[in-house]
Write a protein that holds these residues in place. Structure first.
Motif, PDB file in Angstrom:
ATOM      1  N   GLU A   1       0.974  -1.282  -0.125  1.00  0.00           N
ATOM      2  CA  GLU A   1       0.173  -0.243  -0.174  1.00  0.00           C
ATOM      3  C   GLU A   1       0.991   1.171  -0.085  1.00  0.00           C
ATOM      4  OE1 GLU A   1      -2.325  -0.434   3.579  1.00  0.00           O
ATOM      5  OE2 GLU A   1      -3.721  -1.955   2.608  1.00  0.00           O
ATOM      6  N   PRO A   2       0.307   2.532  -0.476  1.00  0.00           N
ATOM      7  CA  PRO A   2       1.129   3.619  -0.623  1.00  0.00           C
ATOM      8  C   PRO A   2       1.628   3.936   0.821  1.00  0.00           C
ATOM      9  CG  PRO A   2      -0.840   4.078  -1.962  1.00  0.00           C
ATOM     10  CD  PRO A   2      -0.960   2.583  -0.880  1.00  0.00           C
ATOM     11  N   ALA A   3       1.046   3.778   1.919  1.00  0.00           N
ATOM     12  CA  ALA A   3       1.444   4.108   3.283  1.00  0.00           C
ATOM     13  C   ALA A   3       2.618   3.346   3.503  1.00  0.00           C
ATOM     14  CB  ALA A   3       0.521   3.933   4.356  1.00  0.00           C
ATOM     15  N   GLU A   4       2.815   2.004   3.207  1.00  0.00           N
ATOM     16  CA  GLU A   4       3.942   1.102   3.402  1.00  0.00           C
ATOM     17  C   GLU A   4       5.173   1.658   2.458  1.00  0.00           C
ATOM     18  OE1 GLU A   4       3.019  -3.349   3.909  1.00  0.00           O
ATOM     19  OE2 GLU A   4       1.464  -2.667   2.309  1.00  0.00           O
ATOM     20  N   LEU A   5       4.958   2.111   1.707  1.00  0.00           N
ATOM     21  CA  LEU A   5       5.905   2.746   0.778  1.00  0.00           C
ATOM     22  C   LEU A   5       6.610   3.892   1.325  1.00  0.00           C
ATOM     23  CD1 LEU A   5       4.522   2.232  -2.809  1.00  0.00           C
ATOM     24  CD2 LEU A   5       6.180   0.703  -1.330  1.00  0.00           C
ATOM     25  N   VAL A   6       5.759   4.703   1.861  1.00  0.00           N
ATOM     26  CA  VAL A   6       6.228   5.962   2.647  1.00  0.00           C
ATOM     27  C   VAL A   6       6.926   5.457   3.567  1.00  0.00           C
ATOM     28  CG1 VAL A   6       5.424   8.009   3.851  1.00  0.00           C
ATOM     29  CG2 VAL A   6       4.443   7.612   1.812  1.00  0.00           C
ATOM     30  N   GLU A   7       6.657   4.519   4.632  1.00  0.00           N
ATOM     31  CA  GLU A   7       7.351   4.275   5.611  1.00  0.00           C
ATOM     32  C   GLU A   7       8.767   3.529   5.164  1.00  0.00           C
ATOM     33  OE1 GLU A   7       6.469   0.156   8.573  1.00  0.00           O
ATOM     34  OE2 GLU A   7       4.793   1.975   8.570  1.00  0.00           O
ATOM     35  N   ALA A   8       8.611   2.640   4.253  1.00  0.00           N
ATOM     36  CA  ALA A   8       9.972   2.218   3.960  1.00  0.00           C
ATOM     37  C   ALA A   8      10.972   3.328   3.250  1.00  0.00           C
ATOM     38  CB  ALA A   8       9.622   1.187   2.655  1.00  0.00           C
ATOM     39  N   ARG A   9      10.431   4.237   2.664  1.00  0.00           N
ATOM     40  CA  ARG A   9      11.378   5.209   2.202  1.00  0.00           C
ATOM     41  C   ARG A   9      11.862   5.950   3.446  1.00  0.00           C
ATOM     42  NH1 ARG A   9       7.857  10.159   0.760  1.00  0.00           N
ATOM     43  NH2 ARG A   9       7.963  10.093   2.918  1.00  0.00           N
ATOM     44  N   ASP A  10      10.837   6.429   4.569  1.00  0.00           N
ATOM     45  CA  ASP A  10      11.637   7.140   5.575  1.00  0.00           C
ATOM     46  C   ASP A  10      12.374   6.225   6.402  1.00  0.00           C
ATOM     47  OD1 ASP A  10       9.983   9.036   4.695  1.00  0.00           O
ATOM     48  OD2 ASP A  10       8.342   8.786   6.141  1.00  0.00           O
ATOM     49  N   ALA A  11      12.087   4.999   6.499  1.00  0.00           N
ATOM     50  CA  ALA A  11      13.042   4.094   7.412  1.00  0.00           C
ATOM     51  C   ALA A  11      14.346   4.047   6.739  1.00  0.00           C
ATOM     52  CB  ALA A  11      12.316   2.806   7.706  1.00  0.00           C
ATOM     53  N   LEU A  12      14.472   3.783   5.214  1.00  0.00           N
ATOM     54  CA  LEU A  12      15.889   3.921   4.809  1.00  0.00           C
ATOM     55  C   LEU A  12      16.563   5.158   4.974  1.00  0.00           C
ATOM     56  CD1 LEU A  12      17.799   2.409   2.918  1.00  0.00           C
ATOM     57  CD2 LEU A  12      16.536   3.187   1.007  1.00  0.00           C
ATOM     58  N   SER A  13      15.961   6.318   4.890  1.00  0.00           N
ATOM     59  CA  SER A  13      16.457   7.765   5.048  1.00  0.00           C
ATOM     60  C   SER A  13      16.914   7.791   6.232  1.00  0.00           C
ATOM     61  CB  SER A  13      15.317   8.562   4.783  1.00  0.00           C
ATOM     62  OG  SER A  13      16.127   9.815   5.100  1.00  0.00           O
ATOM     63  N   GLN A  14      16.140   7.352   7.443  1.00  0.00           N
ATOM     64  CA  GLN A  14      16.697   7.750   8.750  1.00  0.00           C
ATOM     65  C   GLN A  14      17.927   6.471   9.007  1.00  0.00           C
ATOM     66  OE1 GLN A  14      12.905   6.607  10.838  1.00  0.00           O
ATOM     67  NE2 GLN A  14      12.219   8.639  10.285  1.00  0.00           N
ATOM     68  N   TYR A  15      17.862   5.330   8.256  1.00  0.00           N
ATOM     69  CA  TYR A  15      18.681   4.373   8.538  1.00  0.00           C
ATOM     70  C   TYR A  15      20.027   4.808   7.917  1.00  0.00           C
ATOM     71  CZ  TYR A  15      21.517   0.076   7.920  1.00  0.00           C
ATOM     72  OH  TYR A  15      22.469  -0.928   7.932  1.00  0.00           O
ATOM     73  N   LEU A  16      20.206   5.433   6.836  1.00  0.00           N
ATOM     74  CA  LEU A  16      21.351   5.841   6.179  1.00  0.00           C
ATOM     75  C   LEU A  16      21.935   6.964   6.979  1.00  0.00           C
ATOM     76  CD1 LEU A  16      20.231   5.809   2.523  1.00  0.00           C
ATOM     77  CD2 LEU A  16      21.983   4.296   3.681  1.00  0.00           C
ATOM     78  N   ALA A  17      20.937   7.858   7.383  1.00  0.00           N
ATOM     79  CA  ALA A  17      21.258   9.019   8.370  1.00  0.00           C
ATOM     80  C   ALA A  17      21.869   8.730   9.635  1.00  0.00           C
ATOM     81  CB  ALA A  17      20.216   9.938   8.513  1.00  0.00           C
ATOM     82  N   GLY A  18      21.644   7.391  10.096  1.00  0.00           N
ATOM     83  CA  GLY A  18      22.241   7.116  11.324  1.00  0.00           C
ATOM     84  C   GLY A  18      21.323   7.360  12.551  1.00  0.00           C
ATOM     85  N   ALA A  19      20.014   7.680  12.213  1.00  0.00           N
ATOM     86  CA  ALA A  19      19.004   7.989  12.985  1.00  0.00           C
ATOM     87  C   ALA A  19      18.336   6.812  13.812  1.00  0.00           C
ATOM     88  CB  ALA A  19      17.921   8.782  12.744  1.00  0.00           C
ATOM     89  N   ARG A  20      18.548   5.658  12.971  1.00  0.00           N
ATOM     90  CA  ARG A  20      18.050   4.282  13.603  1.00  0.00           C
ATOM     91  C   ARG A  20      18.980   3.472  13.084  1.00  0.00           C
ATOM     92  NH1 ARG A  20      12.297   3.012  10.894  1.00  0.00           N
ATOM     93  NH2 ARG A  20      12.924   1.075  11.676  1.00  0.00           N
ATOM     94  N   ASP A  21      19.062   2.025  13.789  1.00  0.00           N
ATOM     95  CA  ASP A  21      20.090   1.366  13.671  1.00  0.00           C
ATOM     96  C   ASP A  21      19.840  -0.049  12.727  1.00  0.00           C
ATOM     97  OD1 ASP A  21      21.597   2.250  15.720  1.00  0.00           O
ATOM     98  OD2 ASP A  21      20.567   1.205  17.258  1.00  0.00           O
ATOM     99  N   GLU A  22      18.364  -0.063  12.336  1.00  0.00           N
ATOM    100  CA  GLU A  22      17.896  -1.065  11.274  1.00  0.00           C
ATOM    101  C   GLU A  22      17.211  -0.311  10.183  1.00  0.00           C
ATOM    102  OE1 GLU A  22      14.740  -1.625  11.529  1.00  0.00           O
ATOM    103  OE2 GLU A  22      14.497  -0.319  13.165  1.00  0.00           O
ATOM    104  N   PRO A  23      17.213  -0.980   9.087  1.00  0.00           N
ATOM    105  CA  PRO A  23      16.586  -0.090   7.982  1.00  0.00           C
ATOM    106  C   PRO A  23      14.945  -0.408   7.672  1.00  0.00           C
ATOM    107  CG  PRO A  23      17.770  -1.881   7.066  1.00  0.00           C
ATOM    108  CD  PRO A  23      18.084  -1.950   8.666  1.00  0.00           C
ATOM    109  N   GLY A  24      14.597  -0.815   8.609  1.00  0.00           N
ATOM    110  CA  GLY A  24      12.991  -1.105   8.769  1.00  0.00           C
ATOM    111  C   GLY A  24      12.651  -2.873   8.222  1.00  0.00           C
ATOM    112  N   ASP A  25      11.499  -2.944   7.740  1.00  0.00           N
ATOM    113  CA  ASP A  25      11.221  -4.407   7.418  1.00  0.00           C
ATOM    114  C   ASP A  25      11.341  -4.556   6.043  1.00  0.00           C
ATOM    115  OD1 ASP A  25       8.979  -2.873   6.384  1.00  0.00           O
ATOM    116  OD2 ASP A  25       7.444  -4.051   7.880  1.00  0.00           O
ATOM    117  N   TRP A  26      11.841  -3.892   5.286  1.00  0.00           N
ATOM    118  CA  TRP A  26      11.840  -4.109   3.752  1.00  0.00           C
ATOM    119  C   TRP A  26      13.147  -4.944   3.406  1.00  0.00           C
ATOM    120  CZ3 TRP A  26       8.443  -1.578   0.416  1.00  0.00           C
ATOM    121  CH2 TRP A  26       8.626  -2.076  -1.016  1.00  0.00           C
ATOM    122  N   PRO A  27      12.863  -6.287   3.062  1.00  0.00           N
ATOM    123  CA  PRO A  27      13.807  -7.184   2.827  1.00  0.00           C
ATOM    124  C   PRO A  27      14.972  -6.620   1.939  1.00  0.00           C
ATOM    125  CG  PRO A  27      11.703  -7.915   2.357  1.00  0.00           C
ATOM    126  CD  PRO A  27      11.698  -6.563   2.449  1.00  0.00           C
TER     127      PRO A  27
END
Length: 141
Positions: free
Chosen positions: A81-107
């Motif tokens: 769903e579109p909301a899942e894609l926004v969540e994946a984008r944001d999680a990846l962005s935060q992961y790359l920036a060092g704001a989170r330790d894992e990149p989310g649930d996208w395989p």
């Protein structure tokens, strides 16, 4: 660049991008470009009656990191769903920036762990996820 940044997994992904080519009957499209390196991604989507991604087309002119990201996005996007894609984008962005330790649930996104130290590479890695999130949101309107 250290070889760890462009490792075997990144190069394999870069060579195996699914859903290449534009969709003839896209409900929405989005194009994204990295001003840093010139990488470019265009994404077309069509949603099903339940608002989930039913079809994807993508054109990718990017470095190996951008291509690898497009491969991972394309491999996991159908049925989302579109909301899942926004969540994946944001999680990846935060992961790359060092704001989170894992990149989310996208395989597979942990493959970018070495790239976290190279801020100039982040825009290219994010292109496919930014484009698909934008296109899916537009298609859902």
């Amino acid at each position: 660049m250290p070889t760890a940044l462009y490792n075997r997994d990144i190069l394999r992904l870069a060579a195996s991008i699914p859903h290449l080519g534009r969709l003839e009957r896209a409900q929405a499209s989005a194009e994204k470009r990295s001003p840093v390196c010139g990488s470019w991604v265009a994404v077309d989507v069509a949603l099903d009656d339940e608002g989930r991604v039913a079809a994807l087309g993508q054109e990718v002119k990017a470095c190996a990191l951008g291509q690898a990201s497009a491969a991972l996005m394309g491999a996991g996007v159908l049925g989302r769903e579109p909301a899942e894609l926004v969540e994946a984008r944001d999680a990846l962005s935060q992961y790359l920036a060092g704001a989170r330790d894992e990149p989310g649930d996208w395989p597979g996104l942990e493959v970018f762990s070495e790239a976290r130290a190279y801020k100039a590479r982040h825009p290219s890695i994010l292109l496919a996820f930014e484009a698909v999130a934008e296109a899916a949101a537009e298609a859902a309107r």
